[in-house]
Motif scaffolding. Structure first.
Motif, PDB file in Angstrom:
ATOM      1  N   VAL A  11       0.831  -1.205   0.000  1.00 40.91           N
ATOM      2  CA  VAL A  11       0.000   0.000   0.000  1.00 40.91           C
ATOM      3  C   VAL A  11       0.863   1.251   0.000  1.00 40.91           C
ATOM      4  CG1 VAL A  11      -1.701   1.309   1.331  1.00 40.91           C
ATOM      5  CG2 VAL A  11      -1.955  -1.167   1.091  1.00 40.91           C
ATOM      6  N   ALA A  12       1.977   1.237   0.737  1.00 38.47           N
ATOM      7  CA  ALA A  12       2.873   2.396   0.761  1.00 38.47           C
ATOM      8  C   ALA A  12       3.444   2.670  -0.628  1.00 38.47           C
ATOM      9  CB  ALA A  12       4.000   2.168   1.766  1.00 38.47           C
ATOM     10  N   LEU A  13       3.856   1.608  -1.319  1.00 41.37           N
ATOM     11  CA  LEU A  13       4.364   1.785  -2.683  1.00 41.37           C
ATOM     12  C   LEU A  13       3.302   2.383  -3.600  1.00 41.37           C
ATOM     13  CD1 LEU A  13       6.415  -1.516  -3.192  1.00 41.37           C
ATOM     14  CD2 LEU A  13       7.323   0.813  -3.143  1.00 41.37           C
ATOM     15  N   ALA A  82      -4.710   1.181   6.220  1.00 39.76           N
ATOM     16  CA  ALA A  82      -5.348   2.495   6.321  1.00 39.76           C
ATOM     17  C   ALA A  82      -4.401   3.509   6.959  1.00 39.76           C
ATOM     18  CB  ALA A  82      -6.636   2.385   7.133  1.00 39.76           C
ATOM     19  N   ALA A  83      -3.656   3.073   7.972  1.00 37.65           N
ATOM     20  CA  ALA A  83      -2.744   3.982   8.670  1.00 37.65           C
ATOM     21  C   ALA A  83      -1.664   4.503   7.733  1.00 37.65           C
ATOM     22  CB  ALA A  83      -2.119   3.277   9.877  1.00 37.65           C
ATOM     23  N   VAL A  84      -1.057   3.613   6.933  1.00 42.62           N
ATOM     24  CA  VAL A  84       0.003   4.062   6.032  1.00 42.62           C
ATOM     25  C   VAL A  84      -0.572   4.932   4.920  1.00 42.62           C
ATOM     26  CG1 VAL A  84      -0.005   2.111   4.407  1.00 42.62           C
ATOM     27  CG2 VAL A  84       2.127   3.304   4.898  1.00 42.62           C
ATOM     28  N   SER A  85      -1.811   4.656   4.483  1.00 42.44           N
ATOM     29  CA  SER A  85      -2.459   5.490   3.466  1.00 42.44           C
ATOM     30  C   SER A  85      -2.729   6.889   4.011  1.00 42.44           C
ATOM     31  CB  SER A  85      -3.774   4.848   3.016  1.00 42.44           C
ATOM     32  OG  SER A  85      -3.573   3.550   2.523  1.00 42.44           O
ATOM     33  N   ILE A  86      -3.213   6.962   5.238  1.00 38.88           N
ATOM     34  CA  ILE A  86      -3.489   8.264   5.853  1.00 38.88           C
ATOM     35  C   ILE A  86      -2.192   9.053   6.041  1.00 38.88           C
ATOM     36  CG2 ILE A  86      -4.325   9.376   7.956  1.00 38.88           C
ATOM     37  CD1 ILE A  86      -6.358   7.074   8.202  1.00 38.88           C
ATOM     38  N   SER A 329       6.874  -2.482   9.478  1.00 41.49           N
ATOM     39  CA  SER A 329       5.532  -1.892   9.350  1.00 41.49           C
ATOM     40  C   SER A 329       5.455  -0.548  10.061  1.00 41.49           C
ATOM     41  CB  SER A 329       4.479  -2.848   9.920  1.00 41.49           C
ATOM     42  OG  SER A 329       4.489  -4.081   9.234  1.00 41.49           O
ATOM     43  N   GLY A 330       5.978  -0.484  11.281  1.00 39.77           N
ATOM     44  CA  GLY A 330       5.942   0.768  12.021  1.00 39.77           C
ATOM     45  C   GLY A 330       6.728   1.871  11.336  1.00 39.77           C
ATOM     46  N   ILE A 331       7.895   1.523  10.793  1.00 36.94           N
ATOM     47  CA  ILE A 331       8.717   2.527  10.107  1.00 36.94           C
ATOM     48  C   ILE A 331       8.001   3.041   8.863  1.00 36.94           C
ATOM     49  CG2 ILE A 331      10.851   2.821   8.793  1.00 36.94           C
ATOM     50  CD1 ILE A 331      12.185   0.915  10.803  1.00 36.94           C
ATOM     51  N   LEU A 332       7.341   2.149   8.126  1.00 37.31           N
ATOM     52  CA  LEU A 332       6.639   2.569   6.909  1.00 37.31           C
ATOM     53  C   LEU A 332       5.422   3.425   7.228  1.00 37.31           C
ATOM     54  CD1 LEU A 332       6.852  -0.651   4.710  1.00 37.31           C
ATOM     55  CD2 LEU A 332       8.049   1.516   4.370  1.00 37.31           C
ATOM     56  N   PRO A 336       5.969   6.641   4.771  1.00 35.68           N
ATOM     57  CA  PRO A 336       5.640   5.734   3.659  1.00 35.68           C
ATOM     58  C   PRO A 336       6.637   5.794   2.510  1.00 35.68           C
ATOM     59  CG  PRO A 336       3.693   6.937   4.402  1.00 35.68           C
ATOM     60  CD  PRO A 336       4.867   7.562   5.080  1.00 35.68           C
ATOM     61  N   TRP A 337       7.340   6.936   2.331  1.00 39.66           N
ATOM     62  CA  TRP A 337       8.242   7.066   1.180  1.00 39.66           C
ATOM     63  C   TRP A 337       9.477   6.192   1.302  1.00 39.66           C
ATOM     64  CZ3 TRP A 337       4.593  10.561   2.068  1.00 39.66           C
ATOM     65  CH2 TRP A 337       3.941  11.114   0.962  1.00 39.66           C
ATOM     66  N   LEU A 338       9.731   5.634   2.488  1.00 41.01           N
ATOM     67  CA  LEU A 338      10.846   4.704   2.617  1.00 41.01           C
ATOM     68  C   LEU A 338      10.583   3.408   1.851  1.00 41.01           C
ATOM     69  CD1 LEU A 338      11.809   5.068   6.383  1.00 41.01           C
ATOM     70  CD2 LEU A 338      13.179   5.730   4.406  1.00 41.01           C
ATOM     71  N   ALA A 339       9.319   3.128   1.537  1.00 38.69           N
ATOM     72  CA  ALA A 339       8.982   1.885   0.838  1.00 38.69           C
ATOM     73  C   ALA A 339       9.656   1.795  -0.518  1.00 38.69           C
ATOM     74  CB  ALA A 339       7.462   1.772   0.676  1.00 38.69           C
ATOM     75  N   SER A 340       9.943   2.950  -1.146  1.00 41.76           N
ATOM     76  CA  SER A 340      10.506   2.942  -2.497  1.00 41.76           C
ATOM     77  C   SER A 340      12.015   3.137  -2.507  1.00 41.76           C
ATOM     78  CB  SER A 340       9.853   4.054  -3.334  1.00 41.76           C
ATOM     79  OG  SER A 340      10.133   5.327  -2.775  1.00 41.76           O
ATOM     80  N   THR A 341      12.647   3.206  -1.340  1.00 43.08           N
ATOM     81  CA  THR A 341      14.082   3.439  -1.294  1.00 43.08           C
ATOM     82  C   THR A 341      14.847   2.122  -1.231  1.00 43.08           C
ATOM     83  OG1 THR A 341      14.103   3.603   1.123  1.00 43.08           O
ATOM     84  CG2 THR A 341      13.733   5.640  -0.107  1.00 43.08           C
TER      85      THR A 341
END
Length: 777
Positions: A11-13, A82-86, A329-332, A336-341
């Motif tokens: 979802v973060a990606l 939902a949390a990462v989307s928000i 999960s907590g870090i993301l 959320p932008w760490l998901a693509s690094t």
């Protein structure tokens, strides 16, 4: 936790690459969680529903097969999504506001949130959390992460508040920084204070102490010990990357794991119990994070390494995997932008490999060697096998010597890290600090030599196309190697046979690649060429040969395509390197010839990074000279002459219109003119002042065949062959149709690297010979 971590990452990606989807993801996940939770609560009379409620509250059921536990898992999964989307959605307005300054000169204020490192362009780069942005003199409040590049200076430490003026450029979707600022001026408004200031002073003193030691190793030592890479030379940094040792030059999970492991060992040696050891390791890790700057990447690495070491100490890899998934999960959710690094993905992969794969590899290797040696080999091998597919997603190069280099460096890395760290902490005691730094220098020098030697081995790395296909291929090979080394599936001959077949096929293909690009590389190249246009994509790299003497005019945008072209033509040494100007598509591949150049002619440098590139070439043994009109010389029995830049060309800024224009003829070389990237205006000035006479057999068309040409010039030159050096499907539309038509109207035979690949031109008596790598469409 693993399904939850996968869902959060996915979802973060989606949210960071498709920002418009963040709201829909938040709405869908939130509604889904409410619906499932409602169903569970509605059936509260059943014991299973009460168990489901307990799961939602966070208590893990022992009987996971219950439907209620599955419902609880779904609720937690949807809630996390939902949390990462928000989190992504709430950060979007500030990021969009910052990105709206794309292409404009801005003034920004903000707090430094990372350590500074020297980039390939020579700038000092750091992450900054904006507090204000606007036109110069009118800064307004803002809050978004940006990346700032400044000329090297002191004081830009973590926690400092800075003010920067420069040109802004928006980043692509998925990048953590919303904006990149190329600073023209920068100043520290408020210096770092407190623990950050103390840590910065300690690092600066350690760097000064380390750099008094001999190279190599002196500049590398601060990177190994405290993650400060400012003293690492560009050449050594490239060698570390090629040899797969770059994770040692910054604070990664390996550094954190070394610190934790050393404290655990020391506490155990003192007879401390398990709880005491864990507390001591946690305190030491926290102090290490503060010392090396608690930027997001360091905190991430510390969390991952701490989880991995704790799970191994407890002897529960499966619990470690769950804790790792929870941490990720907590870090993301927090960012959320760490998901693509790549850094975050590699941290998770390496920690997972340490937890899940290294014990199996150790047991498998212990069948053939002593247990301590098996463990020493298993740890870097596990990391390489798991991280390889991740690297293939992002990088255009795959190191083939990474495993061997890591095995050679493995004994020295923890010694250099621990003793170097003690030397940094011993700064108040100069004699002790000097002794410790000198002791840490030896293993640092070993690592630097290891990187330099392995990086220069034939085929130390191979070029790959980054993406899912390359990652899948590397993943298959890694899985096959893992099966063989661990001895897994010994009872399933088909799997072992398939793994052995995969390895055999890859070795055969690798051997063929080595042969075709090594001893046989030049077997299919004709001997009669005297001018070559290498296919390096959107850029220039042209060769001139006379009596085995070689001139190279520009190097293209990347080292590997140029290196491949040189191998295919059997070229080991460059007698004359001409850098027409310092745009990336003309000098980006200079590392391919570093240390193999006799003399350098160059156009006017425009930035400090250009000067540093020239200094590196000089350090490699080249005589460096600024080119001016009228300069002449010989290449074998051919003669060359500089026609531009001339007196009066200073009206043009350094760059395209001050490109070095070279004329070469004689000695078996057809009369040729190389026009760099001159625009139409500069071409007209060249025609008026250079006294061009007669026709040319070969003309390298200016600026990759852009539309900004003086077509009257080409009519006067009357070229027999026109060379267009351009990349396939480049964003500029080069070469332009009008330029192609103009050269054809002038009677030239048009040759294009984007369609025909490498181009060769030779002279047989009075006739030109032409060879192309591919048939044109």
């Amino acid at each position: 936790m693993l399904p939850i971590a996968v869902a959060v990452w996915t979802v973060a990606l989606l949210c960071v690459f498709v920002p418009a989807a963040a709201g829909w993801c938040a709405l869908g996940s939130g509604c889904g969680a409410i619906v499932v939770l409602g169903i569970v609560l509605k059936r509260r009379e059943h014991a299973a529903s009460r168990a489901g409620l307990i799961v939602v509250l966070g208590i893990v059921l022992k009987r996971r097969e219950h439907a209620a536990s599955k419902a609880g898992l779904i609720v937690v999964l949807l809630a996390a999504a939902a949390a990462v989307s928000i989190a992504a959605m709430s950060a979007m307005p500030a990021r969009d506001s910052a990105a709206s300054w794309d292409g404009r000169v801005v003034e920004v204020t903000g707090e430094v949130t990372s350590s500074a490192s020297v980039g390939r362009d020579g700038r000092l780069w750091m992450e900054v959390q904006l507090t204000g942005i606007g036109s110069p003199g009118s800064v307004r409040g803002a809050s978004a992460p940006v990346r700032v590049g400044i000329d090297p200076a002191d004081g830009f430490d973590l926690g400092a508040t800075l003010r920067v003026k420069g040109e802004a450029a928006a980043t692509d979707p998925g990048e953590r920084a919303a904006l990149v600022v190329f600073a023209s001026t920068a100043s520290v408004e408020v210096a770092a204070s407190g623990a950050f200031a103390v840590a910065a002073d300690a690092r600066s003193a350690f760097i000064e102490r380390s750099t008094r030691l001999p190279e190599p190793g002196a500049g590398l030592l601060p990177g190994l010990a405290v993650g400060d890479t400012r003293a690492v030379s560009t050449e050594l940094n490239d060698d570390m990357r090629t040899s797969g040792l770059s994770h040692l030059t910054a604070v990664s999970g390996a550094n954190c794991a070394i610190v934790v492991g050393a404290v655990l060992w020391l506490a155990a040696l003192c007879g401390a119990g398990r709880v005491t050891r864990i507390i001591a390791a946690a305190i030491a890790l926290a102090g290490f994070v503060v010392l090396v700057t608690p930027e997001p990447s360091v905190i991430r690495a510390a969390v991952m390494a701490g989880v991995a070491m704790l799970s191994l100490m407890l002897g529960r890899p499966s619990a470690g995997a769950g804790m790792l998934a929870l941490s990720a999960s907590g870090i993301l959710i927090a960012d959320p932008w760490l998901a693509s690094t790549a850094g975050f993905a590699l941290s998770v992969a390496a920690s997972g490999a340490l937890i899940m794969l290294s014990p199996s590899l150790t047991r498998g290797l212990a069948r053939w060697m002593p247990q301590p040696l098996a463990l020493a080999i298993a740890v870097p091998t596990a990391a390489q096998l798991v991280c390889g597919p991740v690297i293939a997603l992002f990088a255009e190069q795959q190191s083939l010597v990474g495993l061997a280099a890591n095995l050679l460096a493995a004994p020295a890395a923890p010694i250099a890290t621990i003793i170097g760290l003690l030397a940094c902490l011993a700064a108040p005691l100069p004699l002790l600090a000097d002794l410790l730094a000198a002791s840490a220098w030896l293993p640092a020098a070993w690592i630097a030599h290891t990187a330099g030697i392995t990086a220069r081995l034939p085929y130390a790395q191979v070029a790959v196309v980054p993406g899912i296909a390359s990652a899948a291929l590397v993943g298959i090979v890694s899985a096959a190697v893992g099966v063989i080394l661990t001895g897994a599936c010994r009872t399933v001959p088909v799997v072992r046979g398939a793994s052995a077949s995969v390895i055999a096929v890859m070795l055969a293909l690798g051997g063929a690649h080595v042969a075709l690009n090594g001893p046989l590389a030049s077997a299919t190249s004709p001997d009669g060429w005297s001018i070559a246009a290498c296919d390096v994509g959107q850029g220039d790299a042209l060769l001139v040969r006379s009596d085995s003497r070689i001139a190279l005019i520009d190097t293209g945008p990347e080292p590997e395509p140029l290196a491949a072209c040189l191998r295919s033509l059997g070229i080991e040494h460059i007698d004359l390197l001409v850098l027409t100007h310092f745009d990336l598509d003309h000098v980006g591949g200079v590392d391919a010839v570093q240390g193999r150049v006799g003399a350098v002619l160059h156009g006017p440098p425009g930035e400090s990074g250009d000067e540093r590139m020239l200094q590196r070439l000089a350090d490699g043994g080249a005589a460096v000279t600024l080119a001016t009109a009228g300069m002449q010389g010989e290449l074998g029995t051919a003669s060359w002459q500089v026609l531009w830049p001339q007196r009066g060309s200073e009206v043009f800024p350094p760059g395209n219109d001050q490109s070095v224009v070279l004329e070469v003829e004689g000695g078996g070389v057809p009369r040729a003119l190389f026009l760099g990237d001159l625009s139409a205006e500069a071409q007209r000035m060249l025609a008026r002042t250079a006294h061009l006479r007669g026709s040319y057999a070969v003309v390298k068309v200016a600026h990759h065949g852009s539309a900004d040409q003086d077509f009257a010039l080409y009519q006067d030159l009357r070229p027999v062959v026109a060379l267009f050096s351009a990349g396939i499907d480049n964003d500029y539309g080069h070469p332009r149709a009008e330029s192609l038509a103009s050269l054809e109207a002038a009677g030239a035979r048009v040759l294009r690297t984007d369609q025909e690949g490498r181009l060769l031109v030779g002279l047989d008596g009075d006739e030109l010979q032409l060879w192309t790598e591919r048939q044109p469409p």
